[in-house]
Design a protein around this motif. Structure first.
Motif, PDB file in Angstrom:
ATOM      1  N   ILE A 171       0.836  -1.205   0.000  1.00  0.00           N
ATOM      2  CA  ILE A 171       0.000   0.000   0.000  1.00  0.00           C
ATOM      3  C   ILE A 171       0.869   1.253   0.000  1.00  0.00           C
ATOM      4  O   ILE A 171       0.589   2.238  -0.711  1.00  0.00           O
ATOM      5  CB  ILE A 171      -0.949  -0.010   1.221  1.00  0.00           C
ATOM      6  CG1 ILE A 171      -2.008  -1.093   1.043  1.00  0.00           C
ATOM      7  CG2 ILE A 171      -1.620   1.359   1.405  1.00  0.00           C
ATOM      8  CD1 ILE A 171      -2.862  -1.321   2.279  1.00  0.00           C
ATOM      9  N   GLN A 172       1.947   1.231   0.801  1.00  0.00           N
ATOM     10  CA  GLN A 172       2.864   2.365   0.844  1.00  0.00           C
ATOM     11  C   GLN A 172       3.514   2.589  -0.521  1.00  0.00           C
ATOM     12  O   GLN A 172       3.662   3.729  -0.983  1.00  0.00           O
ATOM     13  CB  GLN A 172       3.947   2.127   1.902  1.00  0.00           C
ATOM     14  CG  GLN A 172       4.879   3.305   2.108  1.00  0.00           C
ATOM     15  CD  GLN A 172       4.157   4.523   2.614  1.00  0.00           C
ATOM     16  OE1 GLN A 172       3.273   4.417   3.452  1.00  0.00           O
ATOM     17  NE2 GLN A 172       4.516   5.688   2.093  1.00  0.00           N
ATOM     18  N   GLU A 173       3.864   1.459  -1.173  1.00  0.00           N
ATOM     19  CA  GLU A 173       4.464   1.555  -2.506  1.00  0.00           C
ATOM     20  C   GLU A 173       3.474   2.163  -3.496  1.00  0.00           C
ATOM     21  O   GLU A 173       3.820   3.046  -4.289  1.00  0.00           O
ATOM     22  CB  GLU A 173       4.892   0.160  -2.972  1.00  0.00           C
ATOM     23  CG  GLU A 173       5.597   0.151  -4.335  1.00  0.00           C
ATOM     24  CD  GLU A 173       6.020  -1.250  -4.729  1.00  0.00           C
ATOM     25  OE1 GLU A 173       6.402  -1.429  -5.911  1.00  0.00           O
ATOM     26  OE2 GLU A 173       5.959  -2.159  -3.876  1.00  0.00           O
ATOM     27  N   TYR A 174       2.202   1.669  -3.429  1.00  0.00           N
ATOM     28  CA  TYR A 174       1.169   2.228  -4.302  1.00  0.00           C
ATOM     29  C   TYR A 174       0.935   3.707  -4.006  1.00  0.00           C
ATOM     30  O   TYR A 174       0.732   4.523  -4.919  1.00  0.00           O
ATOM     31  CB  TYR A 174      -0.137   1.458  -4.133  1.00  0.00           C
ATOM     32  CG  TYR A 174      -0.120   0.072  -4.731  1.00  0.00           C
ATOM     33  CD1 TYR A 174       0.743  -0.240  -5.779  1.00  0.00           C
ATOM     34  CD2 TYR A 174      -0.954  -0.933  -4.244  1.00  0.00           C
ATOM     35  CE1 TYR A 174       0.769  -1.514  -6.314  1.00  0.00           C
ATOM     36  CE2 TYR A 174      -0.936  -2.202  -4.783  1.00  0.00           C
ATOM     37  CZ  TYR A 174      -0.068  -2.494  -5.811  1.00  0.00           C
ATOM     38  OH  TYR A 174      -0.046  -3.744  -6.352  1.00  0.00           O
ATOM     39  N   SER A 175       0.976   4.060  -2.715  1.00  0.00           N
ATOM     40  CA  SER A 175       0.776   5.464  -2.326  1.00  0.00           C
ATOM     41  C   SER A 175       1.880   6.345  -2.900  1.00  0.00           C
ATOM     42  O   SER A 175       1.618   7.448  -3.405  1.00  0.00           O
ATOM     43  CB  SER A 175       0.750   5.590  -0.801  1.00  0.00           C
ATOM     44  OG  SER A 175      -0.339   4.871  -0.250  1.00  0.00           O
ATOM     45  N   ASN A 176       3.109   5.846  -2.835  1.00  0.00           N
ATOM     46  CA  ASN A 176       4.227   6.606  -3.396  1.00  0.00           C
ATOM     47  C   ASN A 176       4.081   6.768  -4.908  1.00  0.00           C
ATOM     48  O   ASN A 176       4.333   7.852  -5.464  1.00  0.00           O
ATOM     49  CB  ASN A 176       5.552   5.907  -3.081  1.00  0.00           C
ATOM     50  CG  ASN A 176       5.880   5.933  -1.596  1.00  0.00           C
ATOM     51  OD1 ASN A 176       5.420   6.833  -0.870  1.00  0.00           O
ATOM     52  ND2 ASN A 176       6.663   4.980  -1.136  1.00  0.00           N
ATOM     53  N   GLU A 177       3.667   5.657  -5.577  1.00  0.00           N
ATOM     54  CA  GLU A 177       3.459   5.748  -7.022  1.00  0.00           C
ATOM     55  C   GLU A 177       2.348   6.742  -7.369  1.00  0.00           C
ATOM     56  O   GLU A 177       2.473   7.538  -8.307  1.00  0.00           O
ATOM     57  CB  GLU A 177       3.112   4.365  -7.585  1.00  0.00           C
ATOM     58  CG  GLU A 177       4.291   3.386  -7.572  1.00  0.00           C
ATOM     59  CD  GLU A 177       3.903   2.042  -8.153  1.00  0.00           C
ATOM     60  OE1 GLU A 177       2.727   1.885  -8.550  1.00  0.00           O
ATOM     61  OE2 GLU A 177       4.769   1.151  -8.209  1.00  0.00           O
ATOM     62  N   SER A 188       0.601  11.912  -9.284  1.00  0.00           N
ATOM     63  CA  SER A 188      -0.104  13.169  -9.021  1.00  0.00           C
ATOM     64  C   SER A 188       0.805  14.361  -9.294  1.00  0.00           C
ATOM     65  O   SER A 188       0.379  15.364  -9.901  1.00  0.00           O
ATOM     66  CB  SER A 188      -0.601  13.201  -7.570  1.00  0.00           C
ATOM     67  OG  SER A 188      -1.532  12.163  -7.330  1.00  0.00           O
ATOM     68  N   GLN A 189       2.066  14.256  -8.834  1.00  0.00           N
ATOM     69  CA  GLN A 189       3.020  15.329  -9.090  1.00  0.00           C
ATOM     70  C   GLN A 189       3.260  15.499 -10.581  1.00  0.00           C
ATOM     71  O   GLN A 189       3.336  16.617 -11.092  1.00  0.00           O
ATOM     72  CB  GLN A 189       4.334  15.030  -8.364  1.00  0.00           C
ATOM     73  CG  GLN A 189       4.236  15.108  -6.849  1.00  0.00           C
ATOM     74  CD  GLN A 189       5.533  14.701  -6.159  1.00  0.00           C
ATOM     75  OE1 GLN A 189       6.437  14.173  -6.796  1.00  0.00           O
ATOM     76  NE2 GLN A 189       5.621  14.963  -4.866  1.00  0.00           N
TER      77      GLN A 189
END
Length: 234
Positions: free
Chosen positions: A68-74, A79-80
């Motif tokens: 989930i953290q990896e997906y959040s970072n992606e 988004s950026q």
């Protein structure tokens, strides 16, 4: 000394445990104790199995959290990237709008210049037409001037007329007295040359502009040439 004391304590503890189990067996009996031990072992096995199961679940949960953290970072990176692309698109749109405004201004300016050029062409055409008409009228008067004033009129370059007087100098009747006339951009008569020069030519030019009496203008110049010839002969 400390080691001896520890060993003694262990011996005492083992002896007390043996005494405890002996009393326990005498009170409950061997079968009940075995059942209790079996139940204890079963509980241990159940607890162990449950611990292993939850340990596996916790590991899976940790992996899930990492995923989930990896997906959040992606997602954050995407988004950026989207935000940067949006800013770039906004900049491109702004530049396009500015270019459209500049194009419109340029088109308007070109149209204004075309209209102004057309007006100038119309004015020039009108002036040229008026000039040609006046020159034509002057040329039609050629015979009259030649007969009465001994004048020859020639059309030369740039729509100019050259007036040549003869029979002025009695000693040399063929001697030419010449002035050249044009019509300027304002539509006024303008003497561009005079041979021999006359001091009064500017005055005559101003008068014909005011009165538009061209015949009088030509007659006055001839009189001035005659006066100059008489003065030079005296």
């Amino acid at each position: 000394m400390a080691n001896i004391k520890t060993e003694d304590e262990i011996i005492v503890f083992e002896r007390e445990m043996k005494e405890f189990w002996t009393k326990l067996k005498s009170i409950y009996g061997t079968e009940q104790i075995n059942q209790t031990l079996a139940l204890r072992d079963s509980c241990k096995e159940s607890i162990k199995a449950l611990s292993e199961k939850w340990s596996k679940k916790l590991k899976e949960g940790d992996l899930m959290i990492d995923k989930i953290q990896e997906y959040s970072n992606e997602i954050l990176q995407q988004s950026q990237h989207i935000s940067e692309n949006q800013e770039h698109l906004t900049e491109i749109k702004t530049n396009l709008n500015q270019e459209e405004e500049q194009k419109k201004d340029l088109t308007d300016s070109i149209q204004e210049l075309k209209e102004e050029l057309m007006k100038k062409k119309e004015i020039i055409s009108s002036k040229n037409k008026a000039t040609k008409e006046r020159v034509e009228r002057l040329c039609k008067s050629k015979v009259l001037f030649e007969e009465r004033l001994g004048l020859e009129i020639r059309r030369i370059h740039n729509e100019q007329l050259q007036f040549i007087f003869r029979h002025i100098d009695h000693k040399d009747p063929d001697k030419p007295y010449v002035f050249t006339l044009s019509i300027n951009e304002q539509g006024d008569y303008e003497v561009t040359s005079c041979t021999p020069p006359l001091d009064c030519i500017a005055e005559f030019q101003l008068k014909v502009r005011e009165t538009n009496n061209f015949s009088a203008f030509v007659a006055n110049i001839r009189k001035a040439f005659t006066a100059l010839s008489c003065k030079q002969s005296a």
